[in-house]
Write a protein that holds these residues in place. Structure first.
Motif, PDB file in Angstrom:
ATOM      1  N   GLN A 120       0.840  -1.210   0.000  1.00 29.31           N
ATOM      2  CA  GLN A 120       0.000   0.000   0.000  1.00 29.31           C
ATOM      3  C   GLN A 120       0.872   1.257   0.000  1.00 29.31           C
ATOM      4  O   GLN A 120       0.614   2.204  -0.752  1.00 29.31           O
ATOM      5  N   PHE A 154       2.353   2.004  -3.365  1.00 21.75           N
ATOM      6  CA  PHE A 154       1.404   2.651  -4.278  1.00 21.75           C
ATOM      7  C   PHE A 154       1.303   4.152  -3.972  1.00 21.75           C
ATOM      8  O   PHE A 154       1.179   4.970  -4.876  1.00 21.75           O
ATOM      9  N   ARG A 155       1.362   4.494  -2.689  1.00 16.78           N
ATOM     10  CA  ARG A 155       1.267   5.901  -2.312  1.00 16.78           C
ATOM     11  C   ARG A 155       2.531   6.648  -2.743  1.00 16.78           C
ATOM     12  O   ARG A 155       2.458   7.720  -3.334  1.00 16.78           O
ATOM     13  N   GLN A 156       3.683   6.044  -2.461  1.00 17.31           N
ATOM     14  CA  GLN A 156       4.952   6.715  -2.761  1.00 17.31           C
ATOM     15  C   GLN A 156       5.163   6.880  -4.262  1.00 17.31           C
ATOM     16  O   GLN A 156       5.749   7.857  -4.710  1.00 17.31           O
ATOM     17  N   HIS A 167       2.823   6.812  -6.780  1.00 23.95           N
ATOM     18  CA  HIS A 167       1.652   7.241  -7.550  1.00 23.95           C
ATOM     19  C   HIS A 167       1.109   6.077  -8.386  1.00 23.95           C
ATOM     20  O   HIS A 167       0.863   6.214  -9.579  1.00 23.95           O
ATOM     21  N   LEU A 202      -1.728   4.857  -8.285  1.00 20.91           N
ATOM     22  CA  LEU A 202      -3.186   4.892  -8.446  1.00 20.91           C
ATOM     23  C   LEU A 202      -3.623   6.292  -8.848  1.00 20.91           C
ATOM     24  O   LEU A 202      -2.985   7.277  -8.481  1.00 20.91           O
ATOM     25  N   GLN A 203      -4.677   6.346  -9.625  1.00 18.79           N
ATOM     26  CA  GLN A 203      -5.277   7.638  -9.967  1.00 18.79           C
ATOM     27  C   GLN A 203      -6.726   7.657  -9.482  1.00 18.79           C
ATOM     28  O   GLN A 203      -7.026   8.154  -8.407  1.00 18.79           O
ATOM     29  N   GLY A 227      -8.352   5.144  -8.451  1.00 16.62           N
ATOM     30  CA  GLY A 227      -8.412   4.257  -7.297  1.00 16.62           C
ATOM     31  C   GLY A 227      -9.399   3.113  -7.413  1.00 16.62           C
ATOM     32  O   GLY A 227      -9.548   2.339  -6.471  1.00 16.62           O
ATOM     33  N   THR A 276      -3.384   4.414 -15.147  1.00 20.53           N
ATOM     34  CA  THR A 276      -1.953   4.657 -14.876  1.00 20.53           C
ATOM     35  C   THR A 276      -1.008   4.250 -15.994  1.00 20.53           C
ATOM     36  O   THR A 276       0.152   4.661 -15.981  1.00 20.53           O
ATOM     37  N   TYR A 292       0.281   1.506 -16.068  1.00 20.16           N
ATOM     38  CA  TYR A 292       0.971   0.408 -15.352  1.00 20.16           C
ATOM     39  C   TYR A 292       2.385   0.688 -14.853  1.00 20.16           C
ATOM     40  O   TYR A 292       2.824   0.073 -13.892  1.00 20.16           O
ATOM     41  N   GLN A 293       3.131   1.576 -15.510  1.00 23.05           N
ATOM     42  CA  GLN A 293       4.534   1.707 -15.097  1.00 23.05           C
ATOM     43  C   GLN A 293       4.645   2.083 -13.621  1.00 23.05           C
ATOM     44  O   GLN A 293       5.477   1.542 -12.892  1.00 23.05           O
ATOM     45  N   MET A 294       3.810   3.009 -13.185  1.00 20.68           N
ATOM     46  CA  MET A 294       3.913   3.437 -11.789  1.00 20.68           C
ATOM     47  C   MET A 294       3.386   2.362 -10.834  1.00 20.68           C
ATOM     48  O   MET A 294       3.783   2.330  -9.671  1.00 20.68           O
TER      49      MET A 294
END
Ligand code: FES
Ligand code: FES
Lengths: 771, 167
Positions: B96, B99-101, B103, B105-106, B108, B145, B147-149
Motif C-alpha cells: 500500500q 502505491f502511495r509513494q 503514484h 493509483l489515480q 483508485g 496509470t 501500469y509503469q507506476m
C-alpha cells in the motif's frame, strides 16, 4: 518553499488504498431497489410488442416501465432537432443495447432475472453500421422524417485543387480512426433517492452541476430540489459527461415508487450502452515541394455519430478540423466535415475528443511526405514547424490562435532521449539481415487544444458556461477549505489544488482541504473535461486564494500595528519584514476575522472568503514530441515497443508526479488504440463483436512498455498559472508515434500505411505477401 | 423461460479475521456477498467476464477473483480483503505504501484489486523482476496509470520488506 512544482504525495490515496473510497455502487440506503434495462437485441427494428407479464409476476419485482409510461416526459436533453433520443426506445430501436424497458426489483439478481423475462418482439429493419453504408444512395434511413443519415455538414470553401496541383508533388491518404470504448474500470452507476426534501442523485459523472442543470429541467423541479453528487469516480475519459437514460429514469422511478433506486451496469451492458469515441474517416490530400516543404493540405472528415447525435459527438469533428494542421506552418489548409448516424452505440468524447484524430492524421501525412521525398521524417518536421518566434500564431480557423510552444526544442529533446541517430544506424544494419526482427522508428510532434475554455466554447457543447469556479474559505483556526466546480475522476484535484492554495495563502498543505462534486455545497461548476483542470480550475483557486490573502494581510497588519505592505506570509504565519519576532499566526488572524471588535474598519466578520469564476481569454495548446521504437517479429507479425519517449510541454507543472501519471495513462490508451482496441460490429446485422472484455482488448501490464519522460516548458500566457493542461496529451500524441514506427519498419516492403489497430494478423498478412 | 426457485445455504466465513455465519442465496457471488452482506465495499467489480481483477481478494492466502467464486464455495475459508490489510507504514503494508509513494493509483477503482494481487505476488515471489511483476498483475486492468507506476509501486514494496512477509 514552493509546493507548485513539487512531487507532493496525494491526499486522495489513503482512503483509496484502504477500501475507504466511496463509489456509487458502494452506497446502500435502507429500502434500496435495483434497476436494470432490457436492452435491444436488434440494431435496427420496429418494436411490435412488449410483454412484461411474466417479469411482473416474479417475486421481488417492483415494476417494469417502457416508453409508453413516459409519454409525459421529454426526450433526453441536448438532442439534434429531428434526431432526438428517447429515454426508452419508442417504436423503433436503433442500436443493439438501446434500453427498451426498465425493471426495478428488490436486488440486482432478481432484476436481471426479470429483465430476461421481458418478452420484446421486433420486426427487423435494414442496418447500417459504417458511414460509407449510411451515406450510400439507397441506404436505409434511421430517422425517416429527417430524410437522410447525415446530421450536419460543414462544406469546404476552397477545395485547394489549384494549390495542390501547383506543388512539386502531391499525395493522399485514406485513414480510419477506429471506434474505441473508453472503458473506465467503474462502469456507469447512479443512485436516486427522492424524499420529501427533493431528489438526491449520486452519479459517477464528470460534471455534476451540468447534470443538475439538465436533470432539474427534465424533471421540471427547481434546482433547489435536485442535488447531484459525484462521489469517488472510477475513471471517465469523457464517457461520463453523456446524457444516459439511467440518469433521468432512476430519479423518476424513485419518485414513483418512493424508494431509492440504484442502477449499476455490468461491463457487458457498458460496452454497448456507454458512449464510444473516435470513429472518424479522413480523406487527406497534401501538396509539397521536393525539399519537403508542405504547401497545401485538404482534410475531409466523416464522423460516425452512432444512432443518436450526442452534443459532444457533434463537436468532435469541429475540434479535428481546428487542429488539422498540427504544429506546422502550412500556407493553405482546407477542412470540411459531415456527421452521420448509424445503427451503433452513440459516439461522444473519449480522451482527446477530436484532437487525437487530428494529430494522428497530420503526423501520418508528414511521414508520407518524408517517404515520398526521401527525407528524414525529423527533417521534414523541422522544415515545416511553426517557429518559436511566431506566437501567438493564427491558424486556418479564426477561433484557433496557438498560445506558445517550441516545437524544434521538443523534437530535439525527443531525438536525444531516443538516441535517434544510433537507432537509425541500427535499423540500417538490421535491414540488411533477413534473420533480424524489423526495426521501426516513429515520431509524433503533436499539438492539441485544451484549457476549455474561452467564453462560448463549452456552451457549444451544451454547457452553462466555460468558466470554472473556486471558493476559498478560511476556518476560524486558520485552516482553509477550497471548493472547486470541476469534479475529478482520478486527476488528483485534492492534491494539486491544495498545492496551489498553499503557495498562495502561506497555509500548510495539511491544513487545506479541497471539496467538489456536490451541487449542494459547491457554488456552481462546469466539470472536468478538455484538460481544463489546472489551467482553468487551478487558476480560479490561485486567484481566489490571492484575494483572501489580501484581506488576511489587512487583518494581520491591524493586529500587528504594521503596514500590510510590509508583511510576508509563510508557514502559517504573517511576519513583518525586517522586524524579527513581530509576527502573528494564521490561526490568530483567522480567529480575529470572525470578531468584529478586532477588525480594521473596512472589513466585516467572515471576510476571509472569496469566490470567483475564472474566465479564459483563449484556449491553451499543450504540445510535445513523442518517439517510438518498435521491433516486429518477421514470423508472427508481433509488435514489441522497445522504446517510448514522451517529451511534453504543458506549461507550468503543478505536481510532476501527477503530471507524469496523466501522460502515462493517456499514452497507454493511445498505444492501445494503435495496437489493440477497436469496437467492431458485424456488417449487415449491427451485432457487436466486442461486447465484453473478452473480445475488446484493454491492455494489461505485460502488453505495455516502460515510458521515458522528458519535458520542455513554454508558459501559457492565457491564465495566471501559465499551465496548459495535461490530461489528454498522451492519448493525442501516442497513436501516430506507434503507427509511424510500424509503417517505418515495414517501409522495405513498400508499405505506406496500415490502419489501426495494427494487429499481428494485419502485419503478418503484409509480410506473407512479400515472402 | 423457467424461473428457478432460489435455494438458501448456510455458510461460515472468516473475513479479515472475523468469523461470520450467514445464509446466502446459492447463486450469490462472493464479491456480492462481501460488498452487500459484509458491507466491505473496498472490493470492486469491473467486469462480468473475469478479466479485470477489480474484485481480487485473498482466499486462504491465495489471490482469487471474487466475481468467479460463489459465496458457498468459500464456505469455511479465510478471506482477506483490502480492508483487512495492515502494516508498519502508518497502518499501511509495504505494498500500500509503495502505491502511495510511487503514484500507483489515480481514480483508485482498480487499486484494491491491484494491491491484493501484488500482495499475493510478493508472498509467492519476494523479489520479482519487472517482467515478473507485470506478469504477476496480468489479471488486473488499470485504465488510468498505464501500469509503469504500478510496477514501480510493487518494486518499492520489494525494496522495503516487512518482517514476516515472504523470504
Ligand atoms: S470483476 Fe472480477 S474480474 Fe472483473
Ligand atoms: S487507477 Fe483508475 S483504473 Fe487504475
Amino acid at each position: 518553499m514552493s509546493l507548485v512544482g513539487a512531487r507532493v504525495l496525494r491526499k486522495e490515496d489513503p482512503r483509496l488504498l484502504t477500501g475507504g473510497g466511496t463509489f456509487v455502487d458502494d452506497l446502500a440506503p435502507a429500502r434500496c431497489t435495483f434497476a436494470t434495462f432490457v436492452g435491444s437485441t436488434e440494431a435496427h427494428a420496429t418494436i411490435t410488442s412488449i410483454d412484461v407479464r411474466l417479469a411482473l409476476a416474479m417475486p421481488g419485482v417492483i415494476g417494469v416501465w417502457t416508453a409508453a409510461d413516459l409519454v409525459d416526459h421529454p426526450d433526453l436533453p441536448g438532442g439534434f432537432p429531428g434526431l432526438e433520443r428517447p429515454v426508452l426506445a419508442r417504436n423503433t430501436v436503433r442500436f443493439v443495447g438501446e434500453p427498451v424497458a426498465v425493471v426495478v426489483a428488490e436486488d440486482r439478481y432478481i432484476a436481471a432475472d426479470a429483465a430476461a423475462a421481458v418478452d420484446i418482439r421486433y420486426e427487423p429493419l435494414p442496418v447500417v453500421t459504417s458511414t460509407e453504408e449510411a451515406t450510400s444512395p439507397d441506404a436505409p434511413v434511421l430517422f425517416p422524417r429527417h430524410g437522410s443519415n447525415i446530421a450536419t455538414v460543414v462544406p469546404m470553401l476552397d477545395d485547394l485543387e489549384r494549390d495542390l496541383q501547383r506543388c512539386d508533388q502531391r499525395a493522399s491518404l485514406h485513414l480510419v480512426n477506429q471506434r474505441c470504448a473508453a472503458v473506465p474500470i467503474e462502469t456507469m452507476a447512479c443512485l436516486a433517492d427522492w424524499t420529501t426534501e427533493g431528489l438526491t442523485l449520486w452519479a459517477t459523472f464528470q460534471a455534476p452541476h451540468h447534470l443538475r442543470n439538465y436533470l432539474a429541467a427534465w424533471l421540471d423541479v427547481p434546482q433547489t430540489q435536485c442535488r447531484v453528487i459525484a462521489p469517488d469516480v472510477g475513471g471517465g475519459f469523457g464517457s461520463k459527461i453523456v446524457w444516459y437514460p439511467e440518469l433521468f429514469l432512476a430519479p423518476l422511478l424513485s419518485r414513483r415508487i418512493r424508494r431509492p433506486v440504484k442502477f449499476s451496469q455490468t461491463r457487458s451492458e457498458a460496452m454497448v450502452q456507454m458512449a464510444h469515441g473516435r470513429d472518424q474517416v479522413h480523406d487527406l490530400d497534401v501538396g509539397f515541394d521536393r525539399d519537403g516543404t508542405i504547401k497545401a493540405l485538404r482534410f475531409v472528415i466523416t464522423q460516425n455519430l452512432g444512432a443518436y447525435p450526442d452534443p459532444t459527438g457533434l463537436g468532435l469533428a469541429v475540434l479535428t478540423s481546428w487542429m488539422a494542421a498540427g504544429c506546422y506552418r502550412i500556407p493553405k489548409v482546407s477542412t470540411s466535415f459531415r456527421t452521420v448516424v448509424t445503427n451503433t452505440t452513440p459516439v461522444a468524447a473519449y480522451r482527446g475528443a477530436g484532437r487525437p484524430e487530428a494529430a494522428y492524421s497530420i503526423e501520418r501525412i508528414v511521414d508520407l511526405v518524408a517517404r515520398r521525398t526521401g527525407l528524414d521524417p525529423a527533417e521534414v518536421r523541422r522544415k515545416n514547424f511553426i517557429p518559436p518566434g511566431a506566437f501567438p500564431y493564427e491558424t486556418h480557423n479564426e477561433p484557433v490562435v496557438y498560445d506558445s510552444g517550441d516545437f524544434p526544442q521538443a523534437l530535439a529533446e525527443c531525438l536525444r532521449l531516443l538516441r535517434y541517430d544510433e537507432r537509425r544506424a541500427e535499423q540500417a544494419t538490421r535491414r540488411g539481415d533477413p534473420g533480424a526482427s524489423l526495426l521501426g522508428i516513429g515520431l509524433s510532434c503533436w499539438l492539441e487544444i485544451a484549457g476549455f475554455g474561452p467564453n462560448g466554447s463549452l456552451e457549444g457543447f451544451g454547457h452553462l458556461a466555460s468558466w470554472e469556479s473556486a471558493q476559498v474559505r478560511i476556518q476560524p483556526d486558520g485552516s482553509a477549505i477550497v471548493f472547486v466546480g470541476s469534479s475529478p475522476h482520478g486527476q488528483g484535484h485534492e492534491t494539486t489544488f491544495a498545492q496551489i492554495a498553499s503557495d498562495e495563502l502561506g497555509i500548510s498543505y495539511d491544513r487545506i482541504q479541497v471539496r467538489f462534486g456536490d451541487t449542494a455545497t459547491v457554488l456552481q461548476g462546469v466539470g472536468t473535461m478538455g484538460s481544463r483542470g489546472v489551467p482553468t480550475s487551478g487558476s480560479a483557486v490561485k486567484r481566489s486564494s490571492a484575494n483572501v490573502l489580501l484581506k488576511a494581510k489587512k487583518i494581520a497588519a491591524h493586529l500587528l500595528e504594521a503596514s500590510e505592505h510590509d508583511l510576508d506570509v509563510a508557514d502559517d504565519a504573517f511576519f513583518v519584514r525586517g522586524t524579527p519576532g513581530k509576527n502573528v499566526s494564521w490561526g490568530d488572524v483567522a480567529w480575529a476575522s470572525f470578531q468584529p471588535l478586532r477588525l480594521p474598519p473596512e472589513l466585516q466578520a467572515g471576510s476571509l472568503e472569496d469566490r470567483l469564476y475564472q474566465e479564459s481569454p483563449n484556449f491553451s495548446y499543450p504540445s510535445g514530441a513523442y518517439g517510438c521504437v518498435v521491433s516486429i517479429d518477421r514470423d508472427t507479425g508481433e509488435v514489441t515497443i522497445e522504446d517510448m519517449v514522451l517529451v511534453d510541454d504543458c506549461g507550468t507543472v503543478i505536481n510532476p508526479l501527477l503530471a507524469e501519471g496523466q501522460v502515462h495513462g493517456g499514452v497507454a490508451q493511445g498505444i492501445a488504440q494503435a495496437l489493440f482496441e477497436g469496437v467492431q460490429y458485424t456488417a449487415g446485422t449491427g451485432q457487436p463483436v466486442t461486447g465484453s472484455l473478452l473480445d475488446y482488448l484493454v491492455p494489461t501490464a505485460p502488453d505495455l512498455p516502460n515510458y521515458t519522460a522528458g519535458r520542455i516548458t513554454t508558459l501559457c500566457p492565457n491564465n495566471p498559472l501559465g499551465a496548459k493542461g495535461i490530461g489528454e496529451s498522451g492519448a493525442v500524441g501516442a497513436p501516430a508515434a506507434v503507427v509511424n514506427a510500424i509503417v517505418d519498419a515495414l517501409a522495405p516492403f513498400g508499405v505506406e500505411h496500415v490502419d489501426m489497430p495494427v494487429t499481428p494478423e494485419k502485419i503478418w498478412r503484409i509480410l506473407e505477401e512479400h515472402r | 423461460m423457467t424461473v428457478q426457485a432460489t435455494r438458501h445455504i448456510q455458510i461460515s466465513l472468516t473475513v479479515n479475521g472475523y468469523r461470520s455465519t450467514t445464509t446466502v442465496d446459492a447463486r450469490t457471488l462472493l464479491v456480492h456477498h462481501l460488498r452487500e452482506h459484509e458491507r466491505l465495499t473496498g472490493t470492486h467489480i469491473g467486469c462480468d467476464t473475469s478479466n479485470c481483477g477489480a474484485c481480487t481478494v485473498l482466499l486462504d492466502g491465495r489471490s482469487v477473483k471474487s466475481c468467479t467464486v460463489l459465496a458457498v464455495q468459500a464456505d469455511g475459508a479465510e478471506i482477506t480483503t483490502i480492508e483487512g490489510l495492515s502494516g508498519p507504514y502508518d497502518g499501511f503494508t509495504a505494498v500500500q505504501e509503495g502505491f502511495r509513494q510511487c503514484h500507483g493509483l489515480q481514480c483508485g477503482y482498480c487499486t484494491p484489486g491491484m494491491v491484493m494481487a501484488a500482495t499475493s505476488l510478493l508472498t509467492d515471489h519476494p523479489d520479482p523482476t519487472e517482467e515478473e511483476i507485470r506478469l504477476g498483475i496480468e489479471g488486473n486492468m488499470c485504465r488510468c496509470t498505464g501500469y509503469q507506476m504500478i510496477v514501480e509501486s510493487v518494486r518499492w514494496a520489494v525494496e522495503h520488506p516487512e518482517p514476516g512477509r515472504g523470504g
